[in-house]
Design an enzyme around this catalytic site. Structure first.
Site, PDB file in Angstrom:
ATOM      1  N   HIS A   5      18.255  42.371 -30.703  1.00  0.00           N
ATOM      2  CA  HIS A   5      17.938  40.971 -30.377  1.00  0.00           C
ATOM      3  C   HIS A   5      19.189  40.114 -30.332  1.00  0.00           C
ATOM      4  CE1 HIS A   5      18.025  39.253 -34.549  1.00  0.00           C
ATOM      5  NE2 HIS A   5      17.480  40.393 -34.923  1.00  0.00           N
TER       6      HIS A   5
ATOM      7  N   ASP B 178      23.128  41.078 -37.905  1.00  0.00           N
ATOM      8  CA  ASP B 178      21.752  40.794 -37.501  1.00  0.00           C
ATOM      9  C   ASP B 178      21.760  39.790 -36.346  1.00  0.00           C
ATOM     10  OD1 ASP B 178      18.997  40.679 -37.452  1.00  0.00           O
ATOM     11  OD2 ASP B 178      18.858  39.207 -39.061  1.00  0.00           O
TER      12      ASP B 178
ATOM     13  N   GLU C  16      13.769  37.001 -31.448  1.00  0.00           N
ATOM     14  CA  GLU C  16      13.157  37.877 -32.448  1.00  0.00           C
ATOM     15  C   GLU C  16      12.935  37.164 -33.769  1.00  0.00           C
ATOM     16  OE1 GLU C  16      13.065  40.616 -35.882  1.00  0.00           O
ATOM     17  OE2 GLU C  16      14.611  39.142 -35.374  1.00  0.00           O
ATOM     18  N   GLU C  17      13.880  36.342 -34.179  1.00  0.00           N
ATOM     19  CA  GLU C  17      13.799  35.736 -35.509  1.00  0.00           C
ATOM     20  C   GLU C  17      12.581  34.830 -35.676  1.00  0.00           C
ATOM     21  OE1 GLU C  17      15.370  36.896 -37.783  1.00  0.00           O
ATOM     22  OE2 GLU C  17      17.369  37.526 -37.168  1.00  0.00           O
TER      23      GLU C  17
ATOM     24  N   ASP D 238      17.768  47.190 -35.233  1.00  0.00           N
ATOM     25  CA  ASP D 238      17.766  45.876 -35.889  1.00  0.00           C
ATOM     26  C   ASP D 238      17.738  46.038 -37.406  1.00  0.00           C
ATOM     27  OD1 ASP D 238      17.625  43.175 -36.449  1.00  0.00           O
ATOM     28  OD2 ASP D 238      15.470  43.021 -36.043  1.00  0.00           O
TER      29      ASP D 238
ATOM     30  N   HIS E 259      20.785  37.137 -42.786  1.00  0.00           N
ATOM     31  CA  HIS E 259      20.324  35.743 -42.690  1.00  0.00           C
ATOM     32  C   HIS E 259      21.173  34.770 -43.520  1.00  0.00           C
ATOM     33  CE1 HIS E 259      15.925  36.992 -41.512  1.00  0.00           C
ATOM     34  NE2 HIS E 259      16.845  37.469 -40.683  1.00  0.00           N
TER      35      HIS E 259
END
Length: 461
Positions: free
Chosen positions: A276, A288, A321-322, A348, A420
Protein backbone atom coordinates in the site's frame (compact mmCIF):
# COMPACT_ATOMS: atom_id res chain seq x y z
CA UNK A 1 -0.54 -57.11 -20.69
CA UNK A 2 0.17 -54.75 -23.58
CA UNK A 3 -2.33 -52.22 -22.20
CA UNK A 4 -0.68 -52.34 -18.75
CA UNK A 5 2.75 -51.82 -20.30
CA UNK A 6 1.45 -48.90 -22.35
CA UNK A 7 -0.09 -47.30 -19.24
CA UNK A 8 3.14 -47.75 -17.30
CA UNK A 9 5.11 -46.18 -20.11
CA UNK A 10 2.72 -43.22 -20.25
CA UNK A 11 2.98 -42.73 -16.49
CA UNK A 12 6.76 -42.84 -16.68
CA UNK A 13 6.72 -40.26 -19.45
CA UNK A 14 4.48 -37.98 -17.39
CA UNK A 15 6.74 -38.38 -14.37
CA UNK A 16 9.83 -37.61 -16.42
CA UNK A 17 8.13 -34.60 -17.96
CA UNK A 18 7.00 -33.36 -14.57
CA UNK A 19 10.51 -33.67 -13.21
CA UNK A 20 11.97 -31.75 -16.12
CA UNK A 21 9.26 -29.10 -15.73
CA UNK A 22 10.04 -28.72 -12.03
CA UNK A 23 13.78 -28.62 -12.69
CA UNK A 24 13.36 -25.83 -15.23
CA UNK A 25 11.22 -23.82 -12.83
CA UNK A 26 13.67 -24.41 -9.97
CA UNK A 27 16.58 -23.28 -12.14
CA UNK A 28 14.77 -20.09 -13.10
CA UNK A 29 13.70 -19.41 -9.52
CA UNK A 30 17.26 -19.96 -8.25
CA UNK A 31 18.60 -17.57 -10.87
CA UNK A 32 16.13 -14.87 -9.79
CA UNK A 33 16.86 -15.55 -6.12
CA UNK A 34 20.57 -14.94 -6.63
CA UNK A 35 19.99 -11.85 -8.76
CA UNK A 36 17.63 -10.42 -6.16
CA UNK A 37 20.18 -10.79 -3.37
CA UNK A 38 22.52 -8.51 -5.30
CA UNK A 39 19.84 -6.14 -6.62
CA UNK A 40 19.30 -2.71 -5.07
CA UNK A 41 15.98 -1.83 -6.70
CA UNK A 42 13.82 -2.23 -3.57
CA UNK A 43 16.23 -0.20 -1.45
CA UNK A 44 16.23 2.53 -4.11
CA UNK A 45 12.40 2.57 -4.22
CA UNK A 46 12.11 3.06 -0.45
CA UNK A 47 14.77 5.79 -0.54
CA UNK A 48 12.97 7.60 -3.33
CA UNK A 49 9.50 7.36 -1.75
CA UNK A 50 10.54 8.46 1.73
CA UNK A 51 12.78 11.27 0.46
CA UNK A 52 10.63 12.67 -2.32
CA UNK A 53 7.18 12.17 -0.77
CA UNK A 54 7.40 11.29 2.93
CA UNK A 55 4.26 10.66 5.02
CA UNK A 56 1.18 10.28 2.82
CA UNK A 57 -2.23 9.81 4.46
CA UNK A 58 -5.15 9.25 2.11
CA UNK A 59 -6.85 12.54 1.32
CA UNK A 60 -3.73 14.64 1.94
CA UNK A 61 -1.76 16.75 -0.57
CA UNK A 62 1.15 14.36 -0.02
CA UNK A 63 -0.96 11.50 -1.34
CA UNK A 64 -1.34 13.37 -4.62
CA UNK A 65 2.45 13.56 -4.84
CA UNK A 66 2.66 9.85 -3.97
CA UNK A 67 0.21 9.02 -6.77
CA UNK A 68 2.30 10.87 -9.34
CA UNK A 69 5.52 9.41 -7.93
CA UNK A 70 4.12 5.88 -8.25
CA UNK A 71 3.04 6.33 -11.87
CA UNK A 72 6.45 7.70 -12.82
CA UNK A 73 8.32 5.02 -10.85
CA UNK A 74 6.46 2.07 -12.36
CA UNK A 75 6.93 3.46 -15.85
CA UNK A 76 10.64 4.07 -15.26
CA UNK A 77 11.06 0.49 -14.03
CA UNK A 78 9.64 -0.86 -17.27
CA UNK A 79 6.11 -1.84 -16.26
CA UNK A 80 3.44 -1.76 -18.95
CA UNK A 81 -0.18 -0.59 -18.84
CA UNK A 82 0.65 1.78 -15.98
CA UNK A 83 -2.56 3.48 -14.95
CA UNK A 84 -4.67 4.89 -12.13
CA UNK A 85 -7.87 3.35 -10.80
CA UNK A 86 -9.79 6.05 -8.89
CA UNK A 87 -12.12 5.42 -5.97
CA UNK A 88 -13.57 7.29 -2.99
CA UNK A 89 -11.65 6.83 0.26
CA UNK A 90 -12.57 7.38 3.87
CA UNK A 91 -10.03 10.07 4.79
CA UNK A 92 -9.15 11.45 8.23
CA UNK A 93 -6.52 14.14 8.69
CA UNK A 94 -4.93 15.20 11.95
CA UNK A 95 -4.82 18.71 13.38
CA UNK A 96 -3.11 20.10 16.51
CA UNK A 97 -3.13 17.67 19.45
CA UNK A 98 -2.17 17.77 23.11
CA UNK A 99 -2.81 15.93 26.36
CA UNK A 100 -1.77 16.48 29.96
CA UNK A 101 -2.42 15.31 33.49
CA UNK A 102 -3.89 18.25 35.39
CA UNK A 103 -4.24 16.50 38.78
CA UNK A 104 -2.93 15.21 41.09
CA UNK A 105 0.53 15.31 39.44
CA UNK A 106 0.48 17.78 36.53
CA UNK A 107 2.66 16.82 33.55
CA UNK A 108 2.34 16.39 29.77
CA UNK A 109 1.34 13.21 27.98
CA UNK A 110 2.37 12.11 24.51
CA UNK A 111 -0.57 11.10 22.30
CA UNK A 112 -1.63 10.64 18.69
CA UNK A 113 -5.27 10.87 17.66
CA UNK A 114 -6.69 7.70 16.14
CA UNK A 115 -8.11 7.66 12.63
CA UNK A 116 -11.86 8.48 12.71
CA UNK A 117 -11.54 10.10 16.13
CA UNK A 118 -14.06 12.85 16.74
CA UNK A 119 -12.41 16.20 17.50
CA UNK A 120 -12.69 17.56 21.00
CA UNK A 121 -14.71 20.73 21.56
CA UNK A 122 -12.78 23.99 21.31
CA UNK A 123 -10.70 24.23 24.46
CA UNK A 124 -10.55 20.45 24.81
CA UNK A 125 -12.01 18.01 27.33
CA UNK A 126 -11.03 17.72 30.98
CA UNK A 127 -12.25 14.75 33.00
CA UNK A 128 -11.32 12.08 35.50
CA UNK A 129 -9.96 8.90 33.96
CA UNK A 130 -11.23 5.36 34.49
CA UNK A 131 -8.25 3.06 33.92
CA UNK A 132 -8.45 -0.61 32.89
CA UNK A 133 -5.47 -2.96 32.62
CA UNK A 134 -7.16 -5.01 29.90
CA UNK A 135 -9.84 -4.60 27.26
CA UNK A 136 -11.93 -7.30 28.90
CA UNK A 137 -12.03 -5.16 32.08
CA UNK A 138 -13.52 -2.33 30.03
CA UNK A 139 -16.08 -4.68 28.48
CA UNK A 140 -17.12 -5.83 31.95
CA UNK A 141 -18.35 -2.33 32.85
CA UNK A 142 -22.14 -1.86 32.69
CA UNK A 143 -23.83 0.78 30.50
CA UNK A 144 -23.60 4.26 31.98
CA UNK A 145 -20.82 3.35 34.43
CA UNK A 146 -18.25 5.59 32.68
CA UNK A 147 -20.47 8.64 32.32
CA UNK A 148 -18.41 11.82 32.11
CA UNK A 149 -15.06 10.00 32.30
CA UNK A 150 -12.13 9.39 29.98
CA UNK A 151 -11.72 5.62 29.60
CA UNK A 152 -8.12 4.39 29.46
CA UNK A 153 -6.97 0.86 28.49
CA UNK A 154 -3.31 0.08 29.22
CA UNK A 155 -3.00 -3.56 28.12
CA UNK A 156 0.51 -4.36 26.87
CA UNK A 157 1.32 -5.97 23.53
CA UNK A 158 3.43 -9.13 23.34
CA UNK A 159 6.44 -9.20 21.02
CA UNK A 160 6.20 -12.12 18.56
CA UNK A 161 7.92 -13.17 15.35
CA UNK A 162 4.71 -13.54 13.37
CA UNK A 163 2.68 -10.52 14.50
CA UNK A 164 0.29 -12.57 16.63
CA UNK A 165 0.76 -10.17 19.54
CA UNK A 166 -0.70 -7.36 17.45
CA UNK A 167 -3.68 -9.39 16.35
CA UNK A 168 -4.43 -10.37 19.93
CA UNK A 169 -5.04 -6.78 21.06
CA UNK A 170 -5.97 -5.00 17.84
CA UNK A 171 -9.52 -4.57 19.13
CA UNK A 172 -8.19 -2.33 21.94
CA UNK A 173 -7.58 0.34 19.31
CA UNK A 174 -10.25 -0.43 16.72
CA UNK A 175 -13.20 -1.07 19.07
CA UNK A 176 -12.20 0.70 22.27
CA UNK A 177 -13.77 4.09 21.65
CA UNK A 178 -17.06 2.52 20.60
CA UNK A 179 -17.22 0.37 23.73
CA UNK A 180 -16.23 3.29 25.97
CA UNK A 181 -18.89 5.50 24.39
CA UNK A 182 -21.57 2.86 24.92
CA UNK A 183 -20.73 3.03 28.63
CA UNK A 184 -20.95 6.83 28.76
CA UNK A 185 -17.28 7.86 28.40
CA UNK A 186 -16.54 11.27 26.89
CA UNK A 187 -13.15 10.22 25.43
CA UNK A 188 -10.91 7.18 25.07
CA UNK A 189 -7.16 6.66 25.47
CA UNK A 190 -5.39 3.40 24.64
CA UNK A 191 -1.82 2.28 25.22
CA UNK A 192 -0.20 2.21 21.78
CA UNK A 193 -0.24 -1.14 20.04
CA UNK A 194 3.52 -1.27 20.21
CA UNK A 195 6.43 -3.32 21.53
CA UNK A 196 8.79 -0.38 22.01
CA UNK A 197 9.73 1.59 25.13
CA UNK A 198 10.13 4.98 23.44
CA UNK A 199 7.95 7.94 24.31
CA UNK A 200 6.47 7.90 20.83
CA UNK A 201 2.78 7.06 20.43
CA UNK A 202 1.62 4.85 17.55
CA UNK A 203 -1.30 5.89 15.36
CA UNK A 204 -3.91 3.72 13.66
CA UNK A 205 -7.55 3.63 12.70
CA UNK A 206 -10.56 2.90 14.88
CA UNK A 207 -14.31 2.69 14.39
CA UNK A 208 -16.96 4.71 16.12
CA UNK A 209 -20.15 3.10 17.43
CA UNK A 210 -23.33 3.35 15.36
CA UNK A 211 -25.43 3.23 18.54
CA UNK A 212 -23.52 5.74 20.70
CA UNK A 213 -21.96 9.21 20.33
CA UNK A 214 -18.70 9.55 18.40
CA UNK A 215 -16.00 10.46 20.93
CA UNK A 216 -12.39 11.68 20.76
CA UNK A 217 -9.83 8.85 20.88
CA UNK A 218 -6.04 8.79 20.99
CA UNK A 219 -3.10 6.44 21.50
CA UNK A 220 -0.78 6.97 24.47
CA UNK A 221 2.93 6.31 24.29
CA UNK A 222 3.91 3.18 26.21
CA UNK A 223 5.74 5.10 28.99
CA UNK A 224 2.77 7.44 29.41
CA UNK A 225 0.33 4.54 29.72
CA UNK A 226 2.59 3.14 32.45
CA UNK A 227 2.73 6.60 34.06
CA UNK A 228 -1.05 6.73 34.34
CA UNK A 229 -1.06 3.25 35.89
CA UNK A 230 1.35 4.43 38.59
CA UNK A 231 -0.68 7.55 39.28
CA UNK A 232 -3.92 5.59 39.65
CA UNK A 233 -2.16 3.13 41.97
CA UNK A 234 -1.62 5.98 44.46
CA UNK A 235 -5.36 6.01 45.14
CA UNK A 236 -6.18 9.57 44.13
CA UNK A 237 -8.44 10.61 41.22
CA UNK A 238 -6.44 11.38 38.07
CA UNK A 239 -7.72 14.12 35.79
CA UNK A 240 -6.60 14.55 32.18
CA UNK A 241 -7.09 17.36 29.71
CA UNK A 242 -7.25 16.28 26.06
CA UNK A 243 -7.35 18.40 22.91
CA UNK A 244 -7.64 16.77 19.49
CA UNK A 245 -8.36 18.55 16.22
CA UNK A 246 -9.10 16.71 12.98
CA UNK A 247 -11.13 16.80 9.79
CA UNK A 248 -12.78 13.96 7.92
CA UNK A 249 -13.91 13.29 4.37
CA UNK A 250 -15.79 10.01 3.87
CA UNK A 251 -15.47 10.30 0.08
CA UNK A 252 -12.04 11.75 -0.59
CA UNK A 253 -10.49 11.20 -4.04
CA UNK A 254 -8.01 8.31 -4.00
CA UNK A 255 -6.27 6.02 -6.47
CA UNK A 256 -4.82 2.55 -6.78
CA UNK A 257 -1.76 2.67 -9.03
CA UNK A 258 -1.26 -0.31 -11.34
CA UNK A 259 1.55 -1.61 -13.56
CA UNK A 260 1.96 -4.96 -15.31
CA UNK A 261 4.47 -7.43 -16.68
CA UNK A 262 2.31 -8.84 -19.51
CA UNK A 263 2.17 -12.60 -19.96
CA UNK A 264 3.38 -14.22 -23.18
CA UNK A 265 0.94 -17.15 -23.46
CA UNK A 266 -1.91 -16.48 -21.03
CA UNK A 267 -1.95 -12.70 -20.54
CA UNK A 268 -5.53 -12.78 -19.23
CA UNK A 269 -4.41 -14.98 -16.31
CA UNK A 270 -3.15 -12.57 -13.66
CA UNK A 271 -1.02 -12.80 -10.53
CA UNK A 272 -1.92 -9.77 -8.40
CA UNK A 273 0.66 -8.54 -5.84
CA UNK A 274 1.69 -5.26 -4.29
CA UNK A 275 1.79 -3.11 -1.18
CA UNK A 276 0.00 0.00 0.00
CA UNK A 277 1.11 3.45 -1.03
CA UNK A 278 -0.56 5.44 1.74
CA UNK A 279 0.84 5.75 5.26
CA UNK A 280 0.23 7.32 8.63
CA UNK A 281 1.68 10.76 9.18
CA UNK A 282 4.13 10.61 12.16
CA UNK A 283 6.97 8.89 10.26
CA UNK A 284 7.77 8.59 6.56
CA UNK A 285 6.02 5.29 5.87
CA UNK A 286 9.24 3.37 5.26
CA UNK A 287 8.47 0.01 6.86
CA UNK A 288 4.68 0.48 6.57
CA UNK A 289 4.45 0.09 3.72
CA UNK A 290 7.24 1.51 1.62
CA UNK A 291 9.14 -1.72 2.18
CA UNK A 292 6.23 -3.91 1.11
CA UNK A 293 5.52 -2.11 -2.14
CA UNK A 294 9.25 -1.95 -2.86
CA UNK A 295 9.70 -5.70 -2.35
CA UNK A 296 6.83 -6.76 -4.60
CA UNK A 297 7.63 -4.16 -7.26
CA UNK A 298 11.30 -5.14 -7.36
CA UNK A 299 10.41 -8.85 -7.45
CA UNK A 300 8.01 -8.38 -10.37
CA UNK A 301 10.59 -6.29 -12.22
CA UNK A 302 13.14 -9.09 -11.89
CA UNK A 303 10.64 -11.63 -13.23
CA UNK A 304 10.04 -9.42 -16.25
CA UNK A 305 13.73 -8.88 -16.87
CA UNK A 306 14.23 -12.62 -17.24
CA UNK A 307 11.70 -12.60 -20.09
CA UNK A 308 7.94 -12.36 -20.33
CA UNK A 309 6.37 -14.93 -17.99
CA UNK A 310 3.61 -17.21 -19.18
CA UNK A 311 1.01 -15.25 -17.17
CA UNK A 312 0.68 -11.56 -16.38
CA UNK A 313 2.13 -10.22 -13.15
CA UNK A 314 0.18 -7.18 -11.96
CA UNK A 315 1.60 -4.89 -9.29
CA UNK A 316 -0.95 -2.77 -7.44
CA UNK A 317 0.07 0.06 -5.12
CA UNK A 318 -3.08 0.43 -3.04
CA UNK A 319 -3.98 4.00 -2.14
CA UNK A 320 -5.90 3.91 1.16
CA UNK A 321 -5.12 0.76 3.14
CA UNK A 322 -4.74 2.50 6.49
CA UNK A 323 -8.37 3.59 6.38
CA UNK A 324 -9.61 0.26 4.97
CA UNK A 325 -10.80 1.75 1.66
CA UNK A 326 -8.55 0.58 -1.19
CA UNK A 327 -9.00 -3.18 -0.95
CA UNK A 328 -12.77 -3.07 -1.12
CA UNK A 329 -12.60 -0.65 -4.04
CA UNK A 330 -10.19 -2.90 -5.92
CA UNK A 331 -12.25 -6.04 -5.35
CA UNK A 332 -15.40 -4.28 -6.53
CA UNK A 333 -13.70 -2.98 -9.67
CA UNK A 334 -12.22 -6.39 -10.56
CA UNK A 335 -15.02 -8.72 -9.52
CA UNK A 336 -15.71 -9.69 -13.13
CA UNK A 337 -12.19 -11.03 -13.67
CA UNK A 338 -11.92 -12.96 -10.39
CA UNK A 339 -11.88 -16.30 -12.20
CA UNK A 340 -8.73 -15.21 -14.05
CA UNK A 341 -6.91 -13.97 -10.96
CA UNK A 342 -4.52 -16.86 -10.34
CA UNK A 343 -3.40 -15.53 -6.94
CA UNK A 344 -3.61 -12.30 -4.92
CA UNK A 345 -1.21 -11.26 -2.15
CA UNK A 346 0.14 -8.17 -0.44
CA UNK A 347 3.42 -7.49 1.35
CA UNK A 348 2.46 -5.40 4.39
CA UNK A 349 4.35 -6.56 7.48
CA UNK A 350 7.53 -4.54 7.42
CA UNK A 351 11.06 -4.97 6.17
CA UNK A 352 12.20 -8.00 8.16
CA UNK A 353 13.49 -11.09 6.36
CA UNK A 354 10.91 -13.65 5.27
CA UNK A 355 11.12 -16.72 7.50
CA UNK A 356 8.01 -18.71 6.56
CA UNK A 357 6.00 -19.49 3.43
CA UNK A 358 2.38 -20.60 3.64
CA UNK A 359 1.19 -21.83 0.27
CA UNK A 360 -2.36 -22.01 -1.07
CA UNK A 361 -4.38 -24.98 0.12
CA UNK A 362 -3.46 -28.24 -1.57
CA UNK A 363 -0.42 -26.81 -3.41
CA UNK A 364 2.46 -28.33 -1.42
CA UNK A 365 2.97 -31.31 -3.72
CA UNK A 366 2.58 -29.54 -7.05
CA UNK A 367 5.80 -29.50 -9.12
CA UNK A 368 5.79 -25.70 -9.32
CA UNK A 369 5.60 -25.31 -5.56
CA UNK A 370 8.18 -28.05 -5.05
CA UNK A 371 10.43 -26.06 -7.39
CA UNK A 372 9.84 -22.95 -5.30
CA UNK A 373 10.60 -24.83 -2.08
CA UNK A 374 13.95 -26.08 -3.40
CA UNK A 375 15.37 -22.56 -3.65
CA UNK A 376 14.42 -21.44 -0.13
CA UNK A 377 17.06 -23.20 1.98
CA UNK A 378 19.82 -20.59 1.41
CA UNK A 379 17.29 -17.92 2.37
CA UNK A 380 16.46 -19.66 5.67
CA UNK A 381 12.76 -19.89 4.85
CA UNK A 382 10.60 -22.80 5.95
CA UNK A 383 7.53 -24.00 4.08
CA UNK A 384 4.65 -24.45 6.51
CA UNK A 385 2.26 -27.38 6.31
CA UNK A 386 -0.53 -24.91 7.12
CA UNK A 387 -2.20 -23.30 4.10
CA UNK A 388 -2.33 -19.55 3.57
CA UNK A 389 -5.61 -17.89 4.52
CA UNK A 390 -4.65 -14.21 4.96
CA UNK A 391 -2.88 -12.37 2.16
CA UNK A 392 -3.16 -8.76 3.35
CA UNK A 393 -6.04 -6.38 3.95
CA UNK A 394 -5.99 -4.97 0.41
CA UNK A 395 -6.54 -8.42 -1.12
CA UNK A 396 -9.05 -9.60 1.48
CA UNK A 397 -11.90 -8.70 -0.87
CA UNK A 398 -10.38 -10.73 -3.71
CA UNK A 399 -9.83 -13.67 -1.38
CA UNK A 400 -13.45 -13.48 -0.23
CA UNK A 401 -14.46 -13.71 -3.90
CA UNK A 402 -12.39 -16.87 -4.31
CA UNK A 403 -8.88 -15.76 -5.25
CA UNK A 404 -6.13 -17.99 -3.79
CA UNK A 405 -3.41 -16.33 -1.71
CA UNK A 406 0.05 -16.95 -0.25
CA UNK A 407 1.63 -15.96 3.05
CA UNK A 408 5.31 -14.99 2.77
CA UNK A 409 5.80 -14.01 6.40
CA UNK A 410 8.58 -11.61 7.41
CA UNK A 411 10.08 -11.51 10.89
CA UNK A 412 7.98 -8.89 12.73
CA UNK A 413 9.96 -9.04 15.98
CA UNK A 414 10.88 -5.36 15.61
CA UNK A 415 8.15 -4.18 13.29
CA UNK A 416 5.81 -3.08 16.07
CA UNK A 417 8.54 -0.95 17.63
CA UNK A 418 8.19 1.23 14.52
CA UNK A 419 4.68 0.64 13.11
CA UNK A 420 2.51 3.80 12.80
CA UNK A 421 5.04 5.90 14.76
CA UNK A 422 7.53 8.71 14.15
CA UNK A 423 10.24 6.04 14.11
CA UNK A 424 8.92 4.55 10.85
CA UNK A 425 11.82 5.87 8.77
CA UNK A 426 14.18 4.37 6.20
CA UNK A 427 17.20 4.14 8.52
CA UNK A 428 15.38 1.32 10.38
CA UNK A 429 15.53 -0.92 7.29
CA UNK A 430 18.41 -3.33 6.72
CA UNK A 431 19.00 -3.48 2.94
CA UNK A 432 20.13 -7.11 3.24
CA UNK A 433 16.81 -8.09 4.81
CA UNK A 434 14.98 -6.19 2.09
CA UNK A 435 16.94 -8.03 -0.61
CA UNK A 436 16.20 -11.39 1.04
CA UNK A 437 12.47 -10.62 0.90
CA UNK A 438 12.75 -9.65 -2.77
CA UNK A 439 14.50 -12.97 -3.42
CA UNK A 440 11.65 -14.95 -1.85
CA UNK A 441 8.96 -13.01 -3.65
CA UNK A 442 10.76 -13.13 -7.01
CA UNK A 443 11.20 -16.90 -6.78
CA UNK A 444 7.54 -17.36 -5.88
CA UNK A 445 6.18 -15.01 -8.53
CA UNK A 446 8.27 -16.69 -11.20
CA UNK A 447 7.15 -20.21 -10.34
CA UNK A 448 3.49 -19.16 -10.37
CA UNK A 449 3.57 -16.82 -13.36
CA UNK A 450 5.69 -19.07 -15.57
CA UNK A 451 3.74 -22.25 -14.82
CA UNK A 452 0.19 -23.46 -15.34
CA UNK A 453 -0.49 -24.19 -11.66
CA UNK A 454 -4.20 -23.95 -10.81
CA UNK A 455 -4.55 -23.29 -7.08
CA UNK A 456 -8.34 -23.49 -7.17
CA UNK A 457 -8.27 -26.99 -8.62
CA UNK A 458 -5.65 -28.09 -6.10
CA UNK A 459 -7.70 -26.73 -3.21
CA UNK A 460 -10.64 -28.81 -4.34
CA UNK A 461 -8.79 -32.11 -4.17
Amino acid sequence: MSRRLASAAAAAALLTGGQAYAQDLAAGAAELRDRALADGTAWSIVESLTTEVGPRPAGSPAMLRARDWAVAKLAALGFKNVHLEPFAADAWLRGPESAEVVAPFPQPLHVLGLGRSAPTPRGGIEAEIALFRSFDELLAQPPGSLKGKIAVVTQAMTRTMDGAGYGAINRNRTQGAAEASRRGAVAYLVRSLSTDDARLPHAGAMRQASDAPAIPAAALSVPDAQLLERMVARGRPVRVRLSLASRSDPAAPAWNVVGEIPGREAPDEVVVVGGHLDSWDPGTGAVDDGAGLAVTTAAAKLVGERGAPRRTVRVVLWGAEEMDSSGEAYATAHKAEIGKIVLAAESDAGAGPVWQARLPKGALDHPAMKAFATVLAPLKVVVSREPATVGGSDVAGLIALGAPTVGLTPDTSRYFDLHHSADDTRDKIDPRDLAQSVAVWAAFLYTVADSDIDFRALAGK
